[in-house]
Every structure is written in C-alpha cells, then in structure tokens.
Design a protein around this motif. Sequence first.
Motif, PDB file in Angstrom:
ATOM      1  N   TRP A 186      49.703  30.250  36.546  1.00  0.00           N
ATOM      2  CA  TRP A 186      49.997  31.605  37.020  1.00  0.00           C
ATOM      3  C   TRP A 186      48.982  32.619  36.546  1.00  0.00           C
ATOM      4  N   LEU A 187      48.411  32.409  35.369  1.00  0.00           N
ATOM      5  CA  LEU A 187      47.741  33.494  34.678  1.00  0.00           C
ATOM      6  C   LEU A 187      46.246  33.647  34.909  1.00  0.00           C
ATOM      7  N   PRO A 188      45.501  32.652  35.404  1.00  0.00           N
ATOM      8  CA  PRO A 188      44.089  32.931  35.670  1.00  0.00           C
ATOM      9  C   PRO A 188      43.930  34.117  36.602  1.00  0.00           C
ATOM     10  N   ARG A 189      42.957  34.970  36.320  1.00  0.00           N
ATOM     11  CA  ARG A 189      42.833  36.221  37.062  1.00  0.00           C
ATOM     12  C   ARG A 189      42.359  36.016  38.489  1.00  0.00           C
ATOM     13  N   GLU A 190      41.518  35.033  38.722  1.00  0.00           N
ATOM     14  CA  GLU A 190      40.882  34.936  40.028  1.00  0.00           C
ATOM     15  C   GLU A 190      41.339  33.735  40.855  1.00  0.00           C
ATOM     16  N   ASP A 191      42.022  32.795  40.268  1.00  0.00           N
ATOM     17  CA  ASP A 191      42.383  31.609  41.051  1.00  0.00           C
ATOM     18  C   ASP A 191      43.777  31.101  40.681  1.00  0.00           C
ATOM     19  N   GLY A 192      44.698  32.015  40.488  1.00  0.00           N
ATOM     20  CA  GLY A 192      46.057  31.623  40.159  1.00  0.00           C
ATOM     21  C   GLY A 192      47.045  32.043  41.222  1.00  0.00           C
ATOM     22  N   LEU A 193      48.263  32.290  40.798  1.00  0.00           N
ATOM     23  CA  LEU A 193      49.352  32.591  41.729  1.00  0.00           C
ATOM     24  C   LEU A 193      49.112  33.873  42.512  1.00  0.00           C
ATOM     25  N   LEU A 194      48.600  34.909  41.858  1.00  0.00           N
ATOM     26  CA  LEU A 194      48.380  36.179  42.547  1.00  0.00           C
ATOM     27  C   LEU A 194      47.405  36.020  43.703  1.00  0.00           C
ATOM     28  N   SER A 195      46.381  35.215  43.504  1.00  0.00           N
ATOM     29  CA  SER A 195      45.373  35.025  44.550  1.00  0.00           C
ATOM     30  C   SER A 195      45.973  34.398  45.801  1.00  0.00           C
TER      31      SER A 195
END
Length: 301
Positions: free
Chosen positions: A118-127
């Motif tokens: 979940w937490l990687p800034r560029e290639d996680g859940l948000l992306s």
Amino acid sequence: MSSTTQADSDSSSSQPSLTEPSSALQHRSKYFFDDDLVIFKVESTLFRVHKHYLIKESEVFHSMFSCPPDAAGPEGQTADRPIVLPEVKIVEFEALLDVFYERGYRQKEPRIGLPPTWLPREDGLLSVANRFGFEEIKDLAVKALETDVLVELGPVDKILLARQFDVSDWLKPAYVELCQRSKPLSTTEAGRLGAETAALIAQARETYRDSREYLDTRFCQNLVPFETSSRARNPDLDREAKIAVRRIFFPQTDGSSDEIGVKPSDIEVVIQQTRCSRAKAVKALEESGGDLINAIIALSE
C-alpha cells in the motif's frame, strides 16, 4: 382416486415447481452476482480473479466488461487470451487485490496491519486506484499515505505527489507551508514545480509578508526572521498565510469567499454599518487584517 393418492397430489401441487418458466423469475440485482473468474496479464504474470469486485468498484472495469466481445470471443477466459493491463505493475495490482480478498483491511485504522504494497509512493495502491477510478479505495490509500508517508515529505514533494495522483486536499497545506517558510524556493525546487507554480508561490509569499499581521509580528520581534525560531505556532499568521494562498492559487470566480479567519460577528457588523454584500464585508475584513473599524472605513469611502 384414493385418499392417499389425493393427499399426495395436493402435497405435490403445494411444492415449489422446478420447471416454472424463467420469464416468471426476477433477478435481485443486489445479490445476483456476475461472479465469473477472469484472467489478467500484468507484466509477465497471470492473475485469475473474480470480476465482480472490479465491476462493482470501478467504472473503468465496468465499461470494460460491458463491451461486446470481438469475433474471437471474450478475452480473459483462458491463459492464452488474457486481458492485458499495460503499464500496470505487479505490486500495484496485488495491492488492489489485497483490498478485495483480505477483508480486514477496510475496517482497520490506516496505520494498523497495512500490507507493504500500500505504501510505496509511486507504485502502490494509490497509483492503481487513481488510474482505474476506484474512488473508495483511493480514499483508503490516501488516508494510509497521510499517516505513514506524507508526514515525512517536504512541501514540494507533497505538491508533486498531489498532482500525480489528483489529491487536491494535499495542495493547499503544502502551499501554505512554502508561503510561511523563511527561505524562498531554490532553483532546483522551482524547476521541479514548474515556472508557473514557482511564480504563484512567490506572489503568495509576497502577499503574506505584506499583511499587517506579519509586519506587526516582525516588528515586535525586532526584525528577527521569526519563521525559523522555535516559537509556538501563531494562529493569526497561519490565517494570513492561508488567505494569501487562497487569493493567489484559488481566486474566487463568483465574488464569494470561504471566510478563512474572519469572525462571523464582525462580518455582520460590517454589513449592518455599510449595507454592503457579505462577500465585500469579508474581503474588507481580510484586507484590514481583521480590524473591524478599518474595514468599515474602507467600505464607507
């Protein structure tokens, strides 16, 4: 006909028929699931998952599965013809599936028990949530990042991250932070943000430093660069920085105001004394630094 035969006949007629015509049946849309398994190709890896979750949570996937198949038949039914998700990384897709199949994640506090994907800034859940329009899951990812990642970032990184993933709530606090910072943008920071944003930040900083509250505070501290001192936060200065940022980055197009830092009672007094509109009263109070008398005088001239 014997009584036994008659009873059997009556009993059978009262049982639900298994051969009733299908036209008499209705589908309960809420609980009549299209639960087919589909195969996706992400990078060089195949995933076989239920499409129900994808259709329910994302308009993008809903549209994808609503399209009629081509002459070769629907994709995703066999490993030879998977649905290819270009530019999606395995870590992103697994983060998305974790939300669907690890049921506890939605109920937990953002910091408790989160999968590392979940937490990687560029290639996680948000992306992946942002890319495919999983709005509810995007909100979940935003909360997780605010707790574990955003607090460690500088304002420039916050702005870039907010732009990349379309999280507007992160922009204004970052602009305010740059507005109140003692040092102006460095050449490197200006290059990362772009010329237009750098120019707007410079304007906001100038507006903030021209405010009466800022000048009074600076005078009282004998021209010490108080932004870098170990002082407690000054609510009045915070208000002035927010006003400056709003005016420069989010100008009102309809003449209204969000009334940041203005007392409602002062607004009413100004309106009563000058018979002006609420928007003009708020603007006068903001420009006078909250000075009620000066706001009334300015509108009476």
